[in-house]
Design a protein around this motif. Structure first.
Motif, PDB file in Angstrom:
ATOM      1  N   HIS A  46      -5.103 -14.312  -2.484  1.00 48.73           N
ATOM      2  CA  HIS A  46      -4.225 -13.296  -1.889  1.00 48.73           C
ATOM      3  C   HIS A  46      -3.674 -12.404  -3.004  1.00 48.73           C
ATOM      4  O   HIS A  46      -2.653 -12.704  -3.600  1.00 48.73           O
ATOM      5  CB  HIS A  46      -3.080 -13.954  -1.110  1.00 48.73           C
ATOM      6  CG  HIS A  46      -2.281 -12.996  -0.282  1.00 48.73           C
ATOM      7  ND1 HIS A  46      -1.779 -13.306   0.951  1.00 48.73           N
ATOM      8  CD2 HIS A  46      -1.911 -11.710  -0.504  1.00 48.73           C
ATOM      9  CE1 HIS A  46      -1.129 -12.279   1.449  1.00 48.73           C
ATOM     10  NE2 HIS A  46      -1.186 -11.286   0.572  1.00 48.73           N
ATOM     11  N   HIS A  56      -0.308 -16.235   4.467  1.00 52.00           N
ATOM     12  CA  HIS A  56       0.894 -16.782   3.809  1.00 52.00           C
ATOM     13  C   HIS A  56       1.276 -18.184   4.287  1.00 52.00           C
ATOM     14  O   HIS A  56       2.338 -18.682   3.894  1.00 52.00           O
ATOM     15  CB  HIS A  56       2.089 -15.864   4.052  1.00 52.00           C
ATOM     16  CG  HIS A  56       2.003 -14.525   3.385  1.00 52.00           C
ATOM     17  ND1 HIS A  56       2.072 -14.377   2.022  1.00 52.00           N
ATOM     18  CD2 HIS A  56       1.855 -13.284   3.887  1.00 52.00           C
ATOM     19  CE1 HIS A  56       1.976 -13.079   1.713  1.00 52.00           C
ATOM     20  NE2 HIS A  56       1.841 -12.402   2.827  1.00 52.00           N
ATOM     21  N   HIS A 112      -3.550  -7.972  -4.293  1.00 48.27           N
ATOM     22  CA  HIS A 112      -3.730  -6.585  -3.842  1.00 48.27           C
ATOM     23  C   HIS A 112      -4.105  -5.683  -5.003  1.00 48.27           C
ATOM     24  O   HIS A 112      -3.716  -5.941  -6.143  1.00 48.27           O
ATOM     25  CB  HIS A 112      -2.426  -6.040  -3.247  1.00 48.27           C
ATOM     26  CG  HIS A 112      -1.966  -6.760  -2.021  1.00 48.27           C
ATOM     27  ND1 HIS A 112      -2.248  -6.338  -0.752  1.00 48.27           N
ATOM     28  CD2 HIS A 112      -1.231  -7.902  -1.868  1.00 48.27           C
ATOM     29  CE1 HIS A 112      -1.704  -7.166   0.128  1.00 48.27           C
ATOM     30  NE2 HIS A 112      -1.086  -8.138  -0.522  1.00 48.27           N
ATOM     31  N   ASP A 141      -0.151 -13.233  -4.129  1.00 51.87           N
ATOM     32  CA  ASP A 141       0.320 -11.903  -3.711  1.00 51.87           C
ATOM     33  C   ASP A 141       0.484 -10.952  -4.893  1.00 51.87           C
ATOM     34  O   ASP A 141       1.139  -9.914  -4.775  1.00 51.87           O
ATOM     35  CB  ASP A 141       1.629 -11.986  -2.901  1.00 51.87           C
ATOM     36  CG  ASP A 141       1.607 -11.054  -1.689  1.00 51.87           C
ATOM     37  OD1 ASP A 141       0.719 -10.194  -1.608  1.00 51.87           O
ATOM     38  OD2 ASP A 141       2.493 -11.191  -0.831  1.00 51.87           O
ATOM     39  N   LYS A 146      -8.792  -7.459   6.080  1.00 55.87           N
ATOM     40  CA  LYS A 146      -7.376  -7.810   6.023  1.00 55.87           C
ATOM     41  C   LYS A 146      -6.573  -6.951   6.992  1.00 55.87           C
ATOM     42  O   LYS A 146      -6.793  -5.745   7.085  1.00 55.87           O
ATOM     43  CB  LYS A 146      -6.864  -7.563   4.586  1.00 55.87           C
ATOM     44  CG  LYS A 146      -5.373  -7.227   4.467  1.00 55.87           C
ATOM     45  CD  LYS A 146      -4.506  -8.470   4.436  1.00 55.87           C
ATOM     46  CE  LYS A 146      -3.027  -8.107   4.380  1.00 55.87           C
ATOM     47  NZ  LYS A 146      -2.244  -8.776   3.407  1.00 55.87           N
TER      48      LYS A 146
HETATM   49 ZN   LIG Z   1       0.049  -9.661   0.452  1.00 54.55          ZN
END
Ligand SMILES: [Zn+2]
Lengths: 248, 249
Positions: free
Chosen positions: B6, B159, B8, B208, B99
């Motif tokens: 996970h 998550h 970005h 994240d 996603k």
């Molecule tokens: Zn995220």
């Protein structure tokens, strides 16, 4: 080197589910982490439905430790007058702080149901710790409303809206209410700069949330992003002031 | 190998680094993370940016020596156009999954479009990863309903319920065999409970990282390793992601 005095603003040495932690285990964790003192709160079931027994258990734990552990107590506003009675009893047995967990206790923090309890806590000079999350009933914006409505009660906003309501903290911090402080358990250590930029740096209170999180690990990562030596206010002084142990 | 499932290619990185992944990868290197599923960002915030975001994402991943694995998104209001965007990237395998971030994208998952997306992505043999853990559109049980309606689609809770809804994530993981969960959000005890109560062959780990410039990896990896023993780390950091991504196919 200055002596580092660190107080953990929120722990839950409980007896079941994800908060099983004995008083010995907690004191051991504090020794390892270099934490001098810690607030101890009742566990989830005690906060929700078993206030009196939970408060007695926590008070007994605190009384064995010479002030090292600081007792917080629970009172569910749904118990009405009885909740105020248990708050007074807990106070008399040494509790220093009231904990509200709206999601767990089944009310919204903006519900008038909680007003008598908030007033009673103010009269007893007890700060009220309010858990944010789950946020439908306990978000930072709702706690801001609560704090405005109860200007003579001091409130600690727990967890700063972690995770996805942390964005709300900018406006909450900018409101700078004189009766509002911000506790950091579950806040991502690397997100401290965001909160800092929003202007809350003199009102933070560090907490580990142990045993839900590991005290040493939380402290190590927070030290990296919000150094202990630079922020004694966060790691001890704010809480001592709220508890009336330091003037100001 | 360690897979961060996970991350970005965040707007902050686009702005600072353009299409150069070296600074981003240097953070990965600090923790010996070898590979990452890289999700879009600008396109999640603004549907009008989806095409550009995907071009940036593809370029930056292409420059990463195979370490960055792109997932793409689609405009939920664009019907056939959204499906075409998915086909465009999954068709030739340039992207490895899809996603959605329902609250950022302003979409319920309970729509005919999402039904179509689930079938289309399954036909490509790819997974769909969702942001989860926040009302009103991203609760684990809501995403679990999609998994129920589309048993041949692999759906990932990005998550595992985050900080507040990991109990709901456990409940729904145990009810849906085609649901996976990425440990990227719950606190230590939440991670422990998920490990103890869910099928460990469907768990992933993520940081994240990249949504902001902050180095989230050190903290998130420490937290995970504190909860997981060595065989579990091996399984979740490497074996499961390889299976999810059909790495060896
Ligand atoms: Zn995220």
């Amino acid at each position: 080197m200055a002596e580092r005095r660190i107080i953990d603003g929120y722990t839950t040495p409980g007896t079941e589910r994800e908060t099983v932690m004995s008083v010995e285990a907690l004191l051991g964790a504090m020794d390892v982490a270099g934490v001098a003192r810690a607030v101890i709160a009742p566990d989830d079931r005690e906060l929700a439905v078993d206030n009196v027994a939970g408060n007695a258990r926590v008070a007994a734990m605190a009384s064995r430790t010479d002030g090292r552990l600081i007792a917080a107590c629970g009172a569910n506003p749904w118990f009405g007058d009885q909740s105020i009675e248990s708050l007074r009893e807990a106070r008399a047995s040494g509790a220093r702080m009231l904990v509200l967990a709206p999601a767990l206790q089944g009310f919204s923090v903006v519900d008038e149901l909680v007003d008598p309890l908030m007033r009673a806590a103010g009269e007893l000079s007890m700060p009220v710790y309010v858990h944010t999350g789950q946020h439908a009933v306990g978000s930072p914006a709702q706690v801001l409303l609560l704090a405005e409505r109860h200007a003579s009660t001091r409130i600690i906003l727990g967890h700063c809206g972690t995770t996805d309501y942390v964005a709300d903290m900018r406006f909450v911090l900018e409101a700078a209410l004189p009766n509002l402080w911000y506790e950091l358990s579950f806040v991502r250590p690397f997100a401290m700069s965001v909160l800092h930029e929003a202007g809350g740096s003199d009102r933070f209170i560090w907490g580990s949330g142990a045993p839900r999180n590991d005290m040493s690990m939380q402290l190590r990562h927070f030290d990296e992003h919000w150094p202990i030596d630079e922020h004694p206010v966060t790691y001890a002084e704010n809480l001592l002031r709220l508890l009336g142990e330091v003037a100001g | 190998m360690i897979f961060d499932c996970h991350t970005h290619w965040g707007m902050c990185f686009v702005e600072r680094d353009g299409r150069d992944p070296s600074a981003w990868l240097a953070v990965m290197d600090r923790y010996n993370v070898t590979h990452a599923i890289v999700l879009p960002h600008a396109g999640l915030e603004h549907a009008g940016h989806i095409a550009d975001d995907h071009d940036d994402l593809a370029a930056v991943c292409a420059a990463s020596d195979g370490r960055m694995i792109p997932f793409v998104t689609a405009n939920p209001l664009d019907g056939d156009g959204g499906l075409a965007e998915i086909d465009r990237w999954l068709g030739d395998g340039e992207a490895r999954g899809v996603k959605f971030h329902p609250w950022l994208q302003g979409m319920s998952v309970c729509t005919p479009f999402m039904d179509e997306v689930c079938e289309r992505v399954a036909a490509h043999g790819a997974p769909i990863l969702f942001h989860d853990g926040t009302p009103p559109y991203s609760l684990p049980a809501q995403i679990g309903m999609l998994a129920r309606r589309h048993p041949r689609t692999t759906i990932v809770l990005g998550h595992t319920g985050l900080f507040e809804y990991w109990r709901e994530a456990i409940a729904v993981m145990n009810a849906r065999d085609n649901l996976w969960a990425c440990l990227c959000g719950p606190q230590l005890e939440g991670v422990r409970q998920v490990l103890a109560r869910c099928d460990r062959t469907r768990l992933l780990w993520g940081s994240d990282f990249g949504f902001t410039l902050f180095d989230a990896l050190g903290y998130q990896l420490d937290l995970f390793r504190q909860a997981a023993d060595d065989p579990t780390c091996q399984r979740i950091l490497e074996d499961n992601p390889r299976r999810l991504l059909r790495w060896d196919a």
